[in-house]
Design an enzyme around this catalytic site. Structure first.
Site, PDB file in Angstrom:
ATOM      1  N   ASP A 116      49.480  37.744  41.472  1.00 14.37           N
ATOM      2  CA  ASP A 116      50.693  37.986  40.692  1.00 14.37           C
ATOM      3  C   ASP A 116      51.775  37.043  41.399  1.00 14.37           C
ATOM      4  O   ASP A 116      52.324  37.262  42.364  1.00 14.37           O
ATOM      5  CB  ASP A 116      50.945  39.568  41.370  1.00 14.37           C
ATOM      6  CG  ASP A 116      52.384  40.110  40.545  1.00 14.37           C
ATOM      7  OD1 ASP A 116      52.790  39.236  39.962  1.00 14.37           O
ATOM      8  OD2 ASP A 116      52.494  41.341  40.581  1.00 14.37           O
ATOM      9  N   ASN A 170      46.174  46.827  32.639  1.00 10.72           N
ATOM     10  CA  ASN A 170      46.825  47.233  34.059  1.00 10.72           C
ATOM     11  C   ASN A 170      46.705  48.693  34.207  1.00 10.72           C
ATOM     12  O   ASN A 170      47.731  49.346  33.490  1.00 10.72           O
ATOM     13  CB  ASN A 170      47.966  46.744  34.006  1.00 10.72           C
ATOM     14  CG  ASN A 170      48.834  46.786  35.649  1.00 10.72           C
ATOM     15  OD1 ASN A 170      48.162  47.140  36.411  1.00 10.72           O
ATOM     16  ND2 ASN A 170      50.154  46.530  35.612  1.00 10.72           N
ATOM     17  N   TYR A 216      42.694  41.291  43.985  1.00 13.37           N
ATOM     18  CA  TYR A 216      43.911  40.964  43.230  1.00 13.37           C
ATOM     19  C   TYR A 216      45.079  41.167  44.378  1.00 13.37           C
ATOM     20  O   TYR A 216      44.943  42.009  45.222  1.00 13.37           O
ATOM     21  CB  TYR A 216      44.222  42.200  42.349  1.00 13.37           C
ATOM     22  CG  TYR A 216      45.698  42.079  41.741  1.00 13.37           C
ATOM     23  CD1 TYR A 216      46.019  41.108  40.909  1.00 13.37           C
ATOM     24  CD2 TYR A 216      46.352  43.276  42.021  1.00 13.37           C
ATOM     25  CE1 TYR A 216      47.368  41.021  40.207  1.00 13.37           C
ATOM     26  CE2 TYR A 216      47.834  43.065  41.225  1.00 13.37           C
ATOM     27  CZ  TYR A 216      48.133  42.146  40.483  1.00 13.37           C
ATOM     28  OH  TYR A 216      49.236  42.045  39.639  1.00 13.37           O
ATOM     29  N   HIS A 255      48.767  35.499  37.415  1.00 13.24           N
ATOM     30  CA  HIS A 255      49.732  35.766  36.165  1.00 13.24           C
ATOM     31  C   HIS A 255      51.003  35.591  36.381  1.00 13.24           C
ATOM     32  O   HIS A 255      51.662  35.837  37.309  1.00 13.24           O
ATOM     33  CB  HIS A 255      49.140  37.293  35.700  1.00 13.24           C
ATOM     34  CG  HIS A 255      49.816  38.449  36.381  1.00 13.24           C
ATOM     35  ND1 HIS A 255      50.972  38.852  36.723  1.00 13.24           N
ATOM     36  CD2 HIS A 255      48.946  39.219  37.372  1.00 13.24           C
ATOM     37  CE1 HIS A 255      51.301  39.758  37.565  1.00 13.24           C
ATOM     38  NE2 HIS A 255      49.825  40.004  38.039  1.00 13.24           N
ATOM     39  N   ASP A 292      54.897  36.899  39.706  1.00 11.26           N
ATOM     40  CA  ASP A 292      55.918  37.232  39.404  1.00 11.26           C
ATOM     41  C   ASP A 292      56.349  36.349  37.887  1.00 11.26           C
ATOM     42  O   ASP A 292      55.835  36.230  37.152  1.00 11.26           O
ATOM     43  CB  ASP A 292      56.932  37.504  40.239  1.00 11.26           C
ATOM     44  CG  ASP A 292      56.770  38.749  41.285  1.00 11.26           C
ATOM     45  OD1 ASP A 292      56.098  39.456  40.784  1.00 11.26           O
ATOM     46  OD2 ASP A 292      57.387  38.858  41.998  1.00 11.26           O
ATOM     47  N   GLU A 343      55.043  36.250  34.405  1.00 11.01           N
ATOM     48  CA  GLU A 343      55.339  37.031  33.382  1.00 11.01           C
ATOM     49  C   GLU A 343      56.636  36.669  32.608  1.00 11.01           C
ATOM     50  O   GLU A 343      57.449  35.726  33.175  1.00 11.01           O
ATOM     51  CB  GLU A 343      55.721  38.728  33.833  1.00 11.01           C
ATOM     52  CG  GLU A 343      56.779  38.438  34.767  1.00 11.01           C
ATOM     53  CD  GLU A 343      56.732  39.518  35.958  1.00 11.01           C
ATOM     54  OE1 GLU A 343      55.438  39.912  36.510  1.00 11.01           O
ATOM     55  OE2 GLU A 343      57.544  40.236  36.639  1.00 11.01           O
ATOM     56  N   GLU A 389      51.151  44.238  29.507  1.00 11.36           N
ATOM     57  CA  GLU A 389      51.748  45.207  30.263  1.00 11.36           C
ATOM     58  C   GLU A 389      52.295  46.407  29.768  1.00 11.36           C
ATOM     59  O   GLU A 389      52.901  46.239  28.695  1.00 11.36           O
ATOM     60  CB  GLU A 389      52.882  44.371  31.210  1.00 11.36           C
ATOM     61  CG  GLU A 389      53.638  45.014  32.267  1.00 11.36           C
ATOM     62  CD  GLU A 389      52.685  45.835  33.289  1.00 11.36           C
ATOM     63  OE1 GLU A 389      51.707  46.312  33.117  1.00 11.36           O
ATOM     64  OE2 GLU A 389      53.280  45.918  34.499  1.00 11.36           O
ATOM     65  N   ARG A 424      51.526  37.111  31.415  1.00  7.86           N
ATOM     66  CA  ARG A 424      51.859  38.572  31.078  1.00  7.86           C
ATOM     67  C   ARG A 424      53.017  38.632  30.399  1.00  7.86           C
ATOM     68  O   ARG A 424      54.165  38.179  30.544  1.00  7.86           O
ATOM     69  CB  ARG A 424      51.893  39.156  32.589  1.00  7.86           C
ATOM     70  CG  ARG A 424      53.028  40.357  32.497  1.00  7.86           C
ATOM     71  CD  ARG A 424      52.787  40.923  34.012  1.00  7.86           C
ATOM     72  NE  ARG A 424      54.068  41.951  34.350  1.00  7.86           N
ATOM     73  CZ  ARG A 424      54.231  42.752  35.293  1.00  7.86           C
ATOM     74  NH1 ARG A 424      53.356  42.600  36.332  1.00  7.86           N
ATOM     75  NH2 ARG A 424      55.457  43.473  35.327  1.00  7.86           N
ATOM     76  N   ASP A 432      59.751  46.011  44.521  1.00  5.82           N
ATOM     77  CA  ASP A 432      59.132  45.221  43.579  1.00  5.82           C
ATOM     78  C   ASP A 432      60.378  44.675  42.915  1.00  5.82           C
ATOM     79  O   ASP A 432      60.197  44.950  41.628  1.00  5.82           O
ATOM     80  CB  ASP A 432      58.080  45.889  43.114  1.00  5.82           C
ATOM     81  CG  ASP A 432      57.238  44.837  42.237  1.00  5.82           C
ATOM     82  OD1 ASP A 432      57.423  43.611  42.213  1.00  5.82           O
ATOM     83  OD2 ASP A 432      56.756  45.233  41.048  1.00  5.82           O
ATOM     84  N   CYS A 458      59.436  46.270  38.256  1.00 14.31           N
ATOM     85  CA  CYS A 458      58.113  46.784  38.037  1.00 14.31           C
ATOM     86  C   CYS A 458      57.975  46.870  36.377  1.00 14.31           C
ATOM     87  O   CYS A 458      58.867  47.199  35.807  1.00 14.31           O
ATOM     88  CB  CYS A 458      57.727  48.054  38.970  1.00 14.31           C
ATOM     89  SG  CYS A 458      56.362  49.028  37.846  1.00 14.31           S
TER      90      CYS A 458
HETATM   91  C1  LIG Z   1      50.742  44.953  38.618  1.00 18.14           C
HETATM   92  C2  LIG Z   1      52.190  45.021  39.187  1.00 18.14           C
HETATM   93  O1  LIG Z   1      52.925  43.750  38.791  1.00 18.14           O
HETATM   94  C3  LIG Z   1      51.848  44.605  40.700  1.00 18.14           C
HETATM   95  O2  LIG Z   1      52.910  43.871  41.377  1.00 18.14           O
HETATM   96  O3  LIG Z   1      51.047  44.950  41.396  1.00 18.14           O
HETATM   97  C4  LIG Z   1      52.999  46.152  39.204  1.00 18.14           C
HETATM   98  C5  LIG Z   1      52.212  47.319  39.470  1.00 18.14           C
HETATM   99  C6  LIG Z   1      53.138  48.711  39.767  1.00 18.14           C
HETATM  100  O4  LIG Z   1      54.055  48.578  40.183  1.00 18.14           O
HETATM  101  O5  LIG Z   1      52.404  49.684  39.456  1.00 18.14           O
HETATM  102  C7  LIG Z   1      53.692  46.307  37.455  1.00 18.14           C
HETATM  103  O6  LIG Z   1      52.664  46.828  36.761  1.00 18.14           O
HETATM  104  O7  LIG Z   1      54.636  45.900  37.414  1.00 18.14           O
HETATM  105 MG   LIG Z   2      53.804  42.753  39.922  1.00 19.86          MG
END
Ligand SMILES: C[C@](O)(C(=O)O)[C@H](CC(=O)O)C(=O)O
Ligand SMILES: [Mg+2]
Length: 292
Positions: free
Chosen positions: A86, A210, A44, A113, A88, A115, A188, A158, A59, A123
């Site tokens: 990911d 997740n 991933y 994925h 986004d 979202e 999520e 997602r 993030d 996040c």
């Molecule tokens: C899965 C996730 O989108 C990621 O970017 O790795 C994050 C992980 C995290 O911040 O712990 C998320 O869950 O939004």
């Molecule tokens: Mg993410």
């Protein structure tokens, strides 16, 4: 290394072969090599990971398609494992999302994925997330699915809606995404095992759990997740968090002690480093080619 099938086909095969499929975050090419050698079947690339590790950013939707592609290319060049990426919110409207999907396939990704948060995303395990309407999310999925240049490329929807709207609404959104062509659902920040069961019972596609540390979801074991209907278990940043802590200890120790004696035992050795890289094969080749 022969790659008879597309990355997407290899991801679908891994999903068939492993119940549930563990998908481990690999922050860079080298850790992807390690994950593969250790025996993992899928890897991933975390959006948070790209932002944090490659750009030193939080993030919060500040990285671009090209930023993520760069890391995708590095990883897919180094490992033959199928890579879930990911993306986004897909970086824009329908045409941007289409471009994102095509470029991800071109870069060797197996799956993505996308979202339903607003572009100024957070996040998934933080408070005050905002989501777009179900209709807008369905449009994102339609654009992604329509843009696919490989039918096996795996497009996961997602939904971040559980936090604001609860389980029923989240399942309803997931259902709409599946009708629009999504191949899987990333549920999520749900909190209970029964939530995965509810998604699984209502939907006829693979479900991803997740299991990110220090978030809203407990660190369930893959067995109990599998028994609760999860088909994929994601560990997006586990190795990255451990690497960061290890680096912190090394930097502190060097500063405090004036040498690295106290932390040498925590380090991967040169021999171990080289082993993952097949270093000696390269060196032998060099000797064979250019022996004086
Ligand atoms: C899965 C996730 O989108 C990621 O970017 O790795 C994050 C992980 C995290 O911040 O712990 C998320 O869950 O939004
Ligand atoms: Mg993410």
């Amino acid at each position: 290394m022969s790659r008879p099938e597309s990355a997407g086909a290899r991801f679908r095969q891994a999903l068939k072969d492993n119940q549930p499929l563990q998908v481990v975050g690999t922050i860079n090419a080298y850790t992807a090599i390690m994950a593969e050698r250790i025996g993992h079947q899928a890897i991933y690339l975390s959006g948070a990971g790209v932002a944090n590790a490659s750009y030193g950013l939080p993030d919060l939707g500040m990285t671009s398609l090209e930023n993520v592609l760069e890391d995708v290319r590095r990883i897919t060049a180094a490992s033959s494992l199928p890579l879930l990426v990911d993306i986004d919110t897909g970086w824009g409207g329908a045409f941007n999302i289409a471009r994102t999907v095509k470029e991800m396939i071109r870069a060797g990704a197996a799956a993505v994925h996308i979202e339903d948060q607003v572009a100024q995303k957070r996040c998934g395990h933080r408070p005050n997330k905002e989501i777009v309407s179900k209709e807008e999310m369905v449009d994102r999925i339609k654009a992604a699915v329509d843009a696919r240049t490989d039918d096996d490329f795996f497009i996961m929807a997602r939904t971040d809606s559980f936090a604001q709207e609860g389980l029923e609404a989240a399942i309803d959104r997931a259902q709409a995404c599946i009708e629009a062509g999504a191949d899987g659902i990333f549920a999520e920040a749900v909190t209970e095992l029964e939530h995965y069961r509810a998604f699984k019972d209502a939907l006829n596609v693979p479900i991803l759990a997740n299991i990110t540390e220090f978030g809203k979801t407990k660190l369930y074991n893959k067995q109990e997740l599998g028994e609760s209907g999860a088909d994929m278990v994601l560990y997006p940043l586990s190795a990255f968090r451990a690497m960061n802590k290890a680096a912190e200890n090394v930097y502190s120790s060097i500063l405090a002690n004036g040498d690295q004696q106290a932390v040498v035992d925590t380090m991967q050795t040169r021999a171990e480093l080289y082993d993952y890289l097949n270093y000696h094969e390269f060196e032998d080749k060099l000797d064979a080619l250019f022996k004086k």
